[in-house]
Design a protein around this motif. Structure first.
Motif, PDB file in Angstrom:
ATOM      1  N   HIS A  24      10.338 -11.715  16.683  1.00  0.00           N
ATOM      2  CA  HIS A  24      10.699 -10.309  16.843  1.00  0.00           C
ATOM      3  C   HIS A  24      12.206 -10.146  17.061  1.00  0.00           C
ATOM      4  O   HIS A  24      12.822  -9.222  16.536  1.00  0.00           O
ATOM      5  CB  HIS A  24       9.938  -9.700  18.021  1.00  0.00           C
ATOM      6  CG  HIS A  24      10.372  -8.315  18.367  1.00  0.00           C
ATOM      7  ND1 HIS A  24      11.383  -8.055  19.281  1.00  0.00           N
ATOM      8  CD2 HIS A  24       9.976  -7.102  17.910  1.00  0.00           C
ATOM      9  CE1 HIS A  24      11.569  -6.748  19.361  1.00  0.00           C
ATOM     10  NE2 HIS A  24      10.740  -6.150  18.553  1.00  0.00           N
ATOM     11  N   ALA A  25      12.781 -11.042  17.829  1.00  0.00           N
ATOM     12  CA  ALA A  25      14.218 -10.941  18.098  1.00  0.00           C
ATOM     13  C   ALA A  25      15.016 -11.058  16.799  1.00  0.00           C
ATOM     14  O   ALA A  25      15.974 -10.300  16.571  1.00  0.00           O
ATOM     15  CB  ALA A  25      14.639 -12.022  19.093  1.00  0.00           C
ATOM     16  N   ARG A  28      14.505  -7.918  14.916  1.00  0.00           N
ATOM     17  CA  ARG A  28      15.208  -6.796  15.552  1.00  0.00           C
ATOM     18  C   ARG A  28      16.692  -6.804  15.198  1.00  0.00           C
ATOM     19  O   ARG A  28      17.288  -5.775  14.910  1.00  0.00           O
ATOM     20  CB  ARG A  28      15.013  -6.896  17.067  1.00  0.00           C
ATOM     21  CG  ARG A  28      15.644  -5.782  17.864  1.00  0.00           C
ATOM     22  CD  ARG A  28      14.967  -4.450  17.550  1.00  0.00           C
ATOM     23  NE  ARG A  28      15.609  -3.388  18.301  1.00  0.00           N
ATOM     24  CZ  ARG A  28      16.828  -2.932  18.064  1.00  0.00           C
ATOM     25  NH1 ARG A  28      17.534  -3.447  17.074  1.00  0.00           N
ATOM     26  NH2 ARG A  28      17.345  -1.976  18.793  1.00  0.00           N
ATOM     27  N   ARG A  29      17.264  -7.980  15.246  1.00  0.00           N
ATOM     28  CA  ARG A  29      18.689  -8.085  14.915  1.00  0.00           C
ATOM     29  C   ARG A  29      18.921  -7.870  13.409  1.00  0.00           C
ATOM     30  O   ARG A  29      19.948  -7.348  13.008  1.00  0.00           O
ATOM     31  CB  ARG A  29      19.225  -9.452  15.321  1.00  0.00           C
ATOM     32  CG  ARG A  29      19.407  -9.622  16.823  1.00  0.00           C
ATOM     33  CD  ARG A  29      20.611  -8.830  17.305  1.00  0.00           C
ATOM     34  NE  ARG A  29      20.829  -8.996  18.728  1.00  0.00           N
ATOM     35  CZ  ARG A  29      20.710  -7.999  19.603  1.00  0.00           C
ATOM     36  NH1 ARG A  29      20.379  -6.775  19.212  1.00  0.00           N
ATOM     37  NH2 ARG A  29      20.942  -8.206  20.878  1.00  0.00           N
ATOM     38  N   ASP A  34      13.839  -0.764  16.391  1.00  0.00           N
ATOM     39  CA  ASP A  34      12.574  -1.285  16.929  1.00  0.00           C
ATOM     40  C   ASP A  34      11.408  -1.093  15.975  1.00  0.00           C
ATOM     41  O   ASP A  34      10.529  -1.949  15.871  1.00  0.00           O
ATOM     42  CB  ASP A  34      12.269  -0.602  18.262  1.00  0.00           C
ATOM     43  CG  ASP A  34      13.255  -1.001  19.334  1.00  0.00           C
ATOM     44  OD1 ASP A  34      13.543  -2.203  19.445  1.00  0.00           O
ATOM     45  OD2 ASP A  34      13.756  -0.115  20.047  1.00  0.00           O
ATOM     46  N   SER A  35      11.370   0.027  15.316  1.00  0.00           N
ATOM     47  CA  SER A  35      10.234   0.325  14.455  1.00  0.00           C
ATOM     48  C   SER A  35      10.141  -0.663  13.290  1.00  0.00           C
ATOM     49  O   SER A  35       9.083  -1.259  13.036  1.00  0.00           O
ATOM     50  CB  SER A  35      10.344   1.762  13.936  1.00  0.00           C
ATOM     51  OG  SER A  35       9.272   2.064  13.092  1.00  0.00           O
ATOM     52  N   ALA A  38       9.263  -4.188  14.494  1.00  0.00           N
ATOM     53  CA  ALA A  38       7.843  -4.400  14.788  1.00  0.00           C
ATOM     54  C   ALA A  38       7.065  -4.647  13.505  1.00  0.00           C
ATOM     55  O   ALA A  38       6.209  -5.542  13.432  1.00  0.00           O
ATOM     56  CB  ALA A  38       7.282  -3.190  15.538  1.00  0.00           C
ATOM     57  N   ASP A  39       7.371  -3.876  12.481  1.00  0.00           N
ATOM     58  CA  ASP A  39       6.686  -4.071  11.203  1.00  0.00           C
ATOM     59  C   ASP A  39       7.033  -5.431  10.594  1.00  0.00           C
ATOM     60  O   ASP A  39       6.158  -6.151  10.108  1.00  0.00           O
ATOM     61  CB  ASP A  39       7.071  -2.966  10.220  1.00  0.00           C
ATOM     62  CG  ASP A  39       6.373  -1.651  10.548  1.00  0.00           C
ATOM     63  OD1 ASP A  39       5.420  -1.677  11.345  1.00  0.00           O
ATOM     64  OD2 ASP A  39       6.792  -0.609  10.018  1.00  0.00           O
ATOM     65  N   ALA A  41       8.149  -8.101  12.094  1.00  0.00           N
ATOM     66  CA  ALA A  41       7.606  -9.200  12.899  1.00  0.00           C
ATOM     67  C   ALA A  41       6.114  -9.372  12.621  1.00  0.00           C
ATOM     68  O   ALA A  41       5.605 -10.496  12.563  1.00  0.00           O
ATOM     69  CB  ALA A  41       7.855  -8.943  14.379  1.00  0.00           C
ATOM     70  N   ARG A  98      12.361  10.377  14.899  1.00  0.00           N
ATOM     71  CA  ARG A  98      11.710   9.153  14.468  1.00  0.00           C
ATOM     72  C   ARG A  98      11.416   8.283  15.685  1.00  0.00           C
ATOM     73  O   ARG A  98      12.058   8.396  16.709  1.00  0.00           O
ATOM     74  CB  ARG A  98      12.631   8.377  13.523  1.00  0.00           C
ATOM     75  CG  ARG A  98      12.845   9.066  12.198  1.00  0.00           C
ATOM     76  CD  ARG A  98      14.024   8.457  11.467  1.00  0.00           C
ATOM     77  NE  ARG A  98      13.979   7.015  11.450  1.00  0.00           N
ATOM     78  CZ  ARG A  98      13.293   6.308  10.562  1.00  0.00           C
ATOM     79  NH1 ARG A  98      12.590   6.924   9.647  1.00  0.00           N
ATOM     80  NH2 ARG A  98      13.317   5.003  10.585  1.00  0.00           N
ATOM     81  N   ALA A  99      10.435   7.427  15.510  1.00  0.00           N
ATOM     82  CA  ALA A  99      10.085   6.541  16.625  1.00  0.00           C
ATOM     83  C   ALA A  99      11.271   5.689  17.039  1.00  0.00           C
ATOM     84  O   ALA A  99      11.414   5.319  18.190  1.00  0.00           O
ATOM     85  CB  ALA A  99       8.913   5.663  16.233  1.00  0.00           C
ATOM     86  N   LEU A 102      13.287   6.713  20.040  1.00  0.00           N
ATOM     87  CA  LEU A 102      12.807   6.609  21.403  1.00  0.00           C
ATOM     88  C   LEU A 102      13.766   5.747  22.215  1.00  0.00           C
ATOM     89  O   LEU A 102      14.382   4.833  21.695  1.00  0.00           O
ATOM     90  CB  LEU A 102      11.405   5.993  21.426  1.00  0.00           C
ATOM     91  CG  LEU A 102      10.343   6.809  20.698  1.00  0.00           C
ATOM     92  CD1 LEU A 102       9.015   6.066  20.704  1.00  0.00           C
ATOM     93  CD2 LEU A 102      10.176   8.169  21.344  1.00  0.00           C
ATOM     94  N   PRO A 103      13.870   6.053  23.510  1.00  0.00           N
ATOM     95  CA  PRO A 103      14.841   5.317  24.307  1.00  0.00           C
ATOM     96  C   PRO A 103      14.514   3.841  24.400  1.00  0.00           C
ATOM     97  O   PRO A 103      13.350   3.452  24.395  1.00  0.00           O
ATOM     98  CB  PRO A 103      14.748   5.989  25.681  1.00  0.00           C
ATOM     99  CG  PRO A 103      13.471   6.727  25.679  1.00  0.00           C
ATOM    100  CD  PRO A 103      13.155   7.073  24.261  1.00  0.00           C
ATOM    101  N   GLY A 104      15.540   3.059  24.499  1.00  0.00           N
ATOM    102  CA  GLY A 104      15.375   1.623  24.610  1.00  0.00           C
ATOM    103  C   GLY A 104      15.326   1.199  26.061  1.00  0.00           C
ATOM    104  O   GLY A 104      15.083   2.016  26.952  1.00  0.00           O
TER     105      GLY A 104
END
Lengths: 180, 274
Positions: A24-25, A28-29, A34-35, A38-39, A41, A98-99, A102-104
């Protein structure tokens, strides 16, 4: 590992769970939000599960998993570009948050959102292969030969891309006007 | 070696990796400009190396479940993860196909979810807003004589409110259509009716936001695979403010939370608690 390759579901689950955060990391990078991470990953884990019987052990499992994560991230970025082009045609959708908005994590978390926004924005300025090289070196701590294997590039090319990528990042992340 | 007598990018990069020669290291220590550049590069590396947090443990659960659902079962073990959420539809991401093994898990989960996940009350005090409970698929350990299963609680277990079953259609494997809604009040009434239990007590303002107990309740739950449906307590399709959407119900910190997600894109249309 051997049990997972042999078909044990519980061993496979443990293997996947154990590597999810690192996968995931990377995603993410690579994707910058995040959205999509997640997909990507999730796609990477599916590819790992499907490809595990073919994993020959010539590299570390984590190196192989990172390669899949990088490819899944690049695929996700391509998909995102296509999807965004079509869904944004609907003005009602375009007007909605958008998702990824959302706050991190909060200030006390390992990575504050302000800091993350900066590094994500900077990373996204790099071409994907440069971004991947830097992420694999500085986040995953792979050596140059391993990165060369992951990216299917000569080690010398990896070295120069990491150097150029770091140079660009340092410039983008430094206070305005500073010379790096 | 250098540009203008200073370390070039390649040598500076090698310095960061501890591969610089002694002459370059000495130069970096003595030269203010190269020292400043090295410091900036190290800071950039530190930022990249900071692992981004997984927003929700549920993301991990969903991804692992999806991966397990994507490979055929060996036959000696049941798929250990399952979802109770029956409302996700194959729509945007047909690439996440339901494998036969995962389909079997889904059907079992749908049957199980249509009965009750009542193994614990709704008053959990978990400190993790994102932790969840699965309503398990049938398994050797969890199957009741009637072929249903109540899910084992996760160690954190906030998604634990008893649910009196989904609307008709869930057990048949079809996503239930909840109706058409405009605004949160009628939606909460319908959810209360569909899920049983107390009538609506509170509603929370809709979008934007997603902090606190709402953290992580996002479009990740739309993943339309047998494994991806997991982890929400209940779900249905609906039209919300004229848009095709899906509603997912969770229980966290003793409250039922419903998130309405547009079918298109990744938009959160409404959030309500009830």
């Amino acid at each position: 590992m051997a049990r997972a390759q042999g078909g044990s579901r519980s061993a496979l689950e443990a293997l996947l769970r154990g590597h999810y955060d690192r996968v995931h990391a990377v995603c993410r990078r690579m994707t910058g939000n995040d959205s999509d991470a997640a997909d990507a990953a999730q796609e990477a884990l599916i590819a790992i599960a499907r490809g595990l019987p073919r994993f020959d052990g010539r590299s570390r499992f984590s190196t192989w998993a990172y390669r899949i994560a990088v490819n899944a991230s690049i695929d996700e970025l391509r998909r995102r570009d296509r999807t965004r082009a079509s869904s944004l045609d609907d003005p009602r959708i375009a007007a909605l948050p958008r998702a990824m908005d959302l706050p991190g994590p909060g200030p006390g978390d390992p990575e504050s959102s302000a800091e993350r926004l900066d590094v994500d924005a900077a990373l996204l300025r790099l071409p994907p292969t440069f971004r991947a090289a830097v992420v694999l070196r500085d986040l995953c701590d792979l050596d140059y030969d391993e990165i060369a294997l992951v990216l299917a590039l000569p080690p010398g090319t990896v070295r120069s891309r990491i150097a150029r990528g770091r140079s660009t990042l340092a410039r983008l992340l430094s206070p305005a006007g500073s010379e790096t | 070696m250098t540009s203008g007598g200073h370390l070039d990018d390649g040598r500076l990069s090698a310095l960061l990796d501890g591969e610089a020669g002694s002459a370059d290291a000495a130069h970096a220590a003595a030269c203010a400009r190269c020292a400043a550049r090295a410091a900036a590069w190290r800071e950039a590396r530190r930022l990249v190396a900071t692992s981004p947090a997984v927003l929700s443990p549920w993301q991990r659960d969903i991804a692992v479940a999806a991966a397990l659902g994507a490979v055929p079962a060996a036959g000696d073990e049941q798929v250990p993860l399952a979802g109770a959420h029956p409302g996700a539809r194959r729509r945007q991401r047909a690439r996440r196909l339901v494998t036969p093994a995962a389909a079997a898990v889904l059907i079992g989960a749908l049957v199980a979810g249509a009965v009750v996940a009542a193994s614990h009350g709704g008053g959990s005090s978990s400190k993790s807003p994102a932790a969840g409970v699965h309503v398990a698929a049938p398994s050797a350990a969890g199957r009741s004589p009637s072929g249903t299963a109540a899910g084992p609680a996760s160690p954190n277990g906030p998604n634990a409110g008893p649910v009196a079953g989904g609307p008709a259609g869930h057990a048949a494997g079809r996503p239930a259509a909840l109706g058409s809604f405009s605004g949160t009040a009628p939606l909460v009434r319908a959810l209360s009716s569909a899920l049983g239990g107390a009538a609506a007590t509170t509603t929370t303002p809709a979008v934007p936001g997603g902090s606190g107990p709402w953290a992580g309740l996002s479009c990740a739950y739309k993943a339309p695979s047998a494994a991806g449906v997991g982890l929400a307590l209940w779900g249905a399709t609906l039209d919300y403010d004229g848009m095709p959407a899906q509603v997912f119900v969770f229980t966290r910190d003793g409250r039922r939370l419903a998130v309405v997600l547009a079918d298109a894109g990744c938009a959160v249309l409404a959030r309500v608690s009830f």
